[in-house]
Design an enzyme around this catalytic site. Structure first.
Site, mmCIF file in Angstrom:
data_model
loop_
_atom_site.group_PDB
_atom_site.id
_atom_site.type_symbol
_atom_site.label_atom_id
_atom_site.label_comp_id
_atom_site.label_asym_id
_atom_site.label_seq_id
_atom_site.Cartn_x
_atom_site.Cartn_y
_atom_site.Cartn_z
ATOM 1 N N CYS A 8 42.147 36.306 34.598
ATOM 2 C CA CYS A 8 42.634 35.558 35.747
ATOM 3 C C CYS A 8 43.811 36.331 36.333
ATOM 4 O O CYS A 8 44.219 37.356 35.791
ATOM 5 C CB CYS A 8 43.049 34.151 35.299
ATOM 6 S SG CYS A 8 42.787 32.924 36.581
ATOM 7 N N CYS A 80 38.938 33.446 38.615
ATOM 8 C CA CYS A 80 39.453 33.308 39.977
ATOM 9 C C CYS A 80 38.962 34.493 40.792
ATOM 10 O O CYS A 80 38.625 35.535 40.237
ATOM 11 C CB CYS A 80 40.976 33.229 39.988
ATOM 12 S SG CYS A 80 41.816 34.739 39.479
ATOM 13 N N CYS A 87 39.322 43.205 39.365
ATOM 14 C CA CYS A 87 39.055 43.580 37.973
ATOM 15 C C CYS A 87 38.668 45.053 37.925
ATOM 16 O O CYS A 87 37.856 45.511 38.730
ATOM 17 C CB CYS A 87 37.934 42.719 37.399
ATOM 18 S SG CYS A 87 37.536 43.115 35.682
#
Length: 135
Positions: A8, A80, A87
């Site tokens: 997250c 999220c 990422c």
């Protein structure tokens, strides 16, 4: 040993709750961790609502993404859009799952109304982790 990573933005609420549920539902046969794009600290409301369902996450800590753990994970779950979009790239062998959940830390209103949002998100994460464990 299979490995799962919950990601997250700040590793303060959603990913921490997911890690707590994973320890309960996946058990000791899995390596389980959570992390964030930044370190925001463990949200006390997340700790409180998890305690309500008998899961103690008070000893978990907010941490940054570990590239080695990420690359060697079997499953990476982003909780999220920010984490999903930012990422780091993972090998094609890593199964990526995205759970678009609201950020309970952004809840407004009275303290009771804010806790209600935390509980709603907690319950949804619990359902999703339990379903993942059943697969």
């Amino acid at each position: 040993m299979p490995q799962i990573y919950f990601l997250c933005t700040g590793n303060s609420c959603r990913s921490q709750m997911a890690e707590g549920f994973a320890h309960q539902f996946l058990g000791p046969d899995w390596r389980i961790a959570s992390a964030g794009l930044r370190v925001d600290g463990l949200n006390p409301r997340a700790v409180a609502v998890m305690a309500e369902v008998g899961i103690d996450i008070s000893r978990q800590r907010s941490k940054l993404i570990d590239q080695d753990f990420l690359r060697t994970s079997d499953v990476v779950v982003t909780l999220c859009g920010d984490a999903r979009d930012r990422c780091p790239v993972v090998p094609p062998t890593v199964s990526k799952i995205h759970w678009p959940l609201i950020d309970p830390a952004q809840a407004t209103g009275t303290p009771a109304e804010q806790l209600a949002v935390f509980r709603q998100v907690r319950d949804e994460i619990g359902r999703r982790v339990k379903a993942l464990a059943a697969q």
